[in-house]
Motif scaffolding. Structure first.
Motif, PDB file in Angstrom:
ATOM      1  N   MET A   1     -56.129  25.942  16.670  1.00 28.02           N
ATOM      2  CA  MET A   1     -55.347  24.828  17.175  1.00 28.02           C
ATOM      3  C   MET A   1     -56.254  23.639  17.440  1.00 28.02           C
ATOM      4  O   MET A   1     -57.304  23.775  18.040  1.00 28.02           O
ATOM      5  N   GLN A   2     -55.835  22.471  16.989  1.00 26.47           N
ATOM      6  CA  GLN A   2     -56.536  21.233  17.298  1.00 26.47           C
ATOM      7  C   GLN A   2     -56.096  20.807  18.697  1.00 26.47           C
ATOM      8  O   GLN A   2     -54.910  20.577  18.928  1.00 26.47           O
ATOM      9  N   ILE A   3     -57.015  20.725  19.642  1.00 24.91           N
ATOM     10  CA  ILE A   3     -56.676  20.403  21.027  1.00 24.91           C
ATOM     11  C   ILE A   3     -56.107  18.994  21.147  1.00 24.91           C
ATOM     12  O   ILE A   3     -55.097  18.776  21.790  1.00 24.91           O
ATOM     13  N   VAL A   4     -56.779  18.003  20.558  1.00 26.44           N
ATOM     14  CA  VAL A   4     -56.279  16.622  20.559  1.00 26.44           C
ATOM     15  C   VAL A   4     -56.215  16.148  19.116  1.00 26.44           C
ATOM     16  O   VAL A   4     -56.999  16.572  18.279  1.00 26.44           O
ATOM     17  N   ASN A   5     -55.264  15.264  18.804  1.00 25.38           N
ATOM     18  CA  ASN A   5     -55.136  14.848  17.418  1.00 25.38           C
ATOM     19  C   ASN A   5     -55.026  13.350  17.184  1.00 25.38           C
ATOM     20  O   ASN A   5     -54.918  12.925  16.051  1.00 25.38           O
ATOM     21  N   LYS A   6     -55.040  12.547  18.234  1.00 27.55           N
ATOM     22  CA  LYS A   6     -55.099  11.101  18.021  1.00 27.55           C
ATOM     23  C   LYS A   6     -55.368  10.395  19.341  1.00 27.55           C
ATOM     24  O   LYS A   6     -55.114  10.941  20.418  1.00 27.55           O
ATOM     25  N   VAL A   7     -55.876   9.199  19.241  1.00 26.93           N
ATOM     26  CA  VAL A   7     -56.073   8.337  20.402  1.00 26.93           C
ATOM     27  C   VAL A   7     -54.775   7.574  20.625  1.00 26.93           C
ATOM     28  O   VAL A   7     -54.223   6.992  19.687  1.00 26.93           O
ATOM     29  N   ILE A   8     -54.266   7.591  21.844  1.00 27.20           N
ATOM     30  CA  ILE A   8     -53.038   6.847  22.123  1.00 27.20           C
ATOM     31  C   ILE A   8     -53.292   5.613  22.974  1.00 27.20           C
ATOM     32  O   ILE A   8     -52.519   4.673  22.942  1.00 27.20           O
ATOM     33  N   MET A   9     -54.396   5.614  23.762  1.00 27.33           N
ATOM     34  CA  MET A   9     -54.677   4.463  24.605  1.00 27.33           C
ATOM     35  C   MET A   9     -56.141   4.464  25.025  1.00 27.33           C
ATOM     36  O   MET A   9     -56.722   5.521  25.254  1.00 27.33           O
ATOM     37  N   LEU A  10     -56.708   3.293  25.115  1.00 26.09           N
ATOM     38  CA  LEU A  10     -58.022   3.077  25.701  1.00 26.09           C
ATOM     39  C   LEU A  10     -57.817   2.118  26.866  1.00 26.09           C
ATOM     40  O   LEU A  10     -56.998   1.196  26.769  1.00 26.09           O
ATOM     41  N   ALA A  11     -58.537   2.305  27.953  1.00 25.14           N
ATOM     42  CA  ALA A  11     -58.436   1.399  29.094  1.00 25.14           C
ATOM     43  C   ALA A  11     -59.755   0.662  29.260  1.00 25.14           C
ATOM     44  O   ALA A  11     -60.825   1.243  29.095  1.00 25.14           O
ATOM     45  N   MET A  12     -59.664  -0.618  29.585  1.00 25.33           N
ATOM     46  CA  MET A  12     -60.842  -1.449  29.700  1.00 25.33           C
ATOM     47  C   MET A  12     -60.706  -2.381  30.904  1.00 25.33           C
ATOM     48  O   MET A  12     -59.717  -3.106  31.014  1.00 25.33           O
ATOM     49  N   VAL A  13     -61.690  -2.349  31.788  1.00 25.36           N
ATOM     50  CA  VAL A  13     -61.682  -3.212  32.965  1.00 25.36           C
ATOM     51  C   VAL A  13     -62.051  -4.633  32.551  1.00 25.36           C
ATOM     52  O   VAL A  13     -62.995  -4.836  31.774  1.00 25.36           O
ATOM     53  N   VAL A  14     -61.297  -5.601  33.063  1.00 23.80           N
ATOM     54  CA  VAL A  14     -61.567  -7.015  32.794  1.00 23.80           C
ATOM     55  C   VAL A  14     -61.721  -7.759  34.123  1.00 23.80           C
ATOM     56  O   VAL A  14     -61.179  -7.343  35.138  1.00 23.80           O
ATOM     57  N   SER A  15     -62.462  -8.845  34.096  1.00 25.63           N
ATOM     58  CA  SER A  15     -62.687  -9.611  35.320  1.00 25.63           C
ATOM     59  C   SER A  15     -61.679 -10.733  35.498  1.00 25.63           C
ATOM     60  O   SER A  15     -61.414 -11.173  36.611  1.00 25.63           O
ATOM     61  N   ASP A  16     -61.100 -11.214  34.400  1.00 27.49           N
ATOM     62  CA  ASP A  16     -60.164 -12.336  34.445  1.00 27.49           C
ATOM     63  C   ASP A  16     -59.026 -12.032  33.474  1.00 27.49           C
ATOM     64  O   ASP A  16     -59.173 -12.211  32.263  1.00 27.49           O
ATOM     65  N   MET A  17     -57.902 -11.538  34.000  1.00 18.41           N
ATOM     66  CA  MET A  17     -56.812 -11.094  33.136  1.00 18.41           C
ATOM     67  C   MET A  17     -56.264 -12.208  32.243  1.00 18.41           C
ATOM     68  O   MET A  17     -56.061 -11.967  31.045  1.00 18.41           O
ATOM     69  N   PRO A  18     -56.012 -13.419  32.759  1.00 12.55           N
ATOM     70  CA  PRO A  18     -55.501 -14.440  31.839  1.00 12.55           C
ATOM     71  C   PRO A  18     -56.429 -14.703  30.651  1.00 12.55           C
ATOM     72  O   PRO A  18     -55.967 -14.840  29.517  1.00 12.55           O
ATOM     73  N   LYS A  19     -57.737 -14.738  30.874  1.00 14.00           N
ATOM     74  CA  LYS A  19     -58.683 -14.952  29.773  1.00 14.00           C
ATOM     75  C   LYS A  19     -58.690 -13.769  28.818  1.00 14.00           C
ATOM     76  O   LYS A  19     -58.717 -13.936  27.602  1.00 14.00           O
ATOM     77  N   ALA A  20     -58.691 -12.554  29.360  1.00 15.04           N
ATOM     78  CA  ALA A  20     -58.698 -11.357  28.515  1.00 15.04           C
ATOM     79  C   ALA A  20     -57.420 -11.280  27.682  1.00 15.04           C
ATOM     80  O   ALA A  20     -57.455 -10.992  26.481  1.00 15.04           O
ATOM     81  N   LYS A  21     -56.299 -11.541  28.320  1.00 18.08           N
ATOM     82  CA  LYS A  21     -55.005 -11.497  27.632  1.00 18.08           C
ATOM     83  C   LYS A  21     -54.969 -12.530  26.508  1.00 18.08           C
ATOM     84  O   LYS A  21     -54.529 -12.244  25.396  1.00 18.08           O
TER      85      LYS A  21
END
Length: 126
Positions: A1-21
């Motif tokens: 059995m393959q335990i995991v089979n795809k990436v669904i999300m990565l999380a990344m900390v940002v300092s300024d949400m409007p600029k990152a967005k």
């Protein structure tokens, strides 16, 4: 059995949400699929490709992470056009190289940094 089979999300900390967005949506062309804000320190924005797939969640919730500690790899169908379009959007991009998989590999790529200093690679797809 393959335990995991795809990436669904990565999380990344940002300092300024409007600029990152702005960077990920307006400059790179990703689609904002969620924008949830409790306050400035608890704000999550998820972006994905217009066709779907794994999402990148930008967050101001720092927990145990610091902004600028992530490396992302994106594929493009036209490396020269992607490079030019980012330059036209005033994104500082490094030169296109052709050695991603070592000298003589011929795999074209360039990189840049997002507003928090995260390293972003853009690679020519097949």
């Amino acid at each position: 059995m393959q335990i995991v089979n795809k990436v669904i999300m990565l999380a990344m900390v940002v300092s300024d949400m409007p600029k990152a967005k702005e960077f990920y949506a307006d400059k790179l062309g990703l689609k904002v699929v969620k924008d949830y804000r409790q306050d400035d320190d608890h704000w999550w924005v998820s972006v994905t490709f217009p066709e779907g797939g794994a999402s990148i969640t930008l967050t101001t919730y720092k927990e145990n992470a610091k902004p600028g500690m992530m490396t992302l790899w994106f594929e493009t169908s036209d490396i020269a056009a992607a490079h030019k379009e980012l330059e036209d959007k005033d994104v500082k991009v490094n030169e296109i190289k052709d050695d991603l998989n070592g000298p003589g590999s011929g795999v074209k790529w360039f990189n840049l940094n997002d507003p928090d200093g995260n390293l972003v690679h853009v690679v020519q797809g097949k």
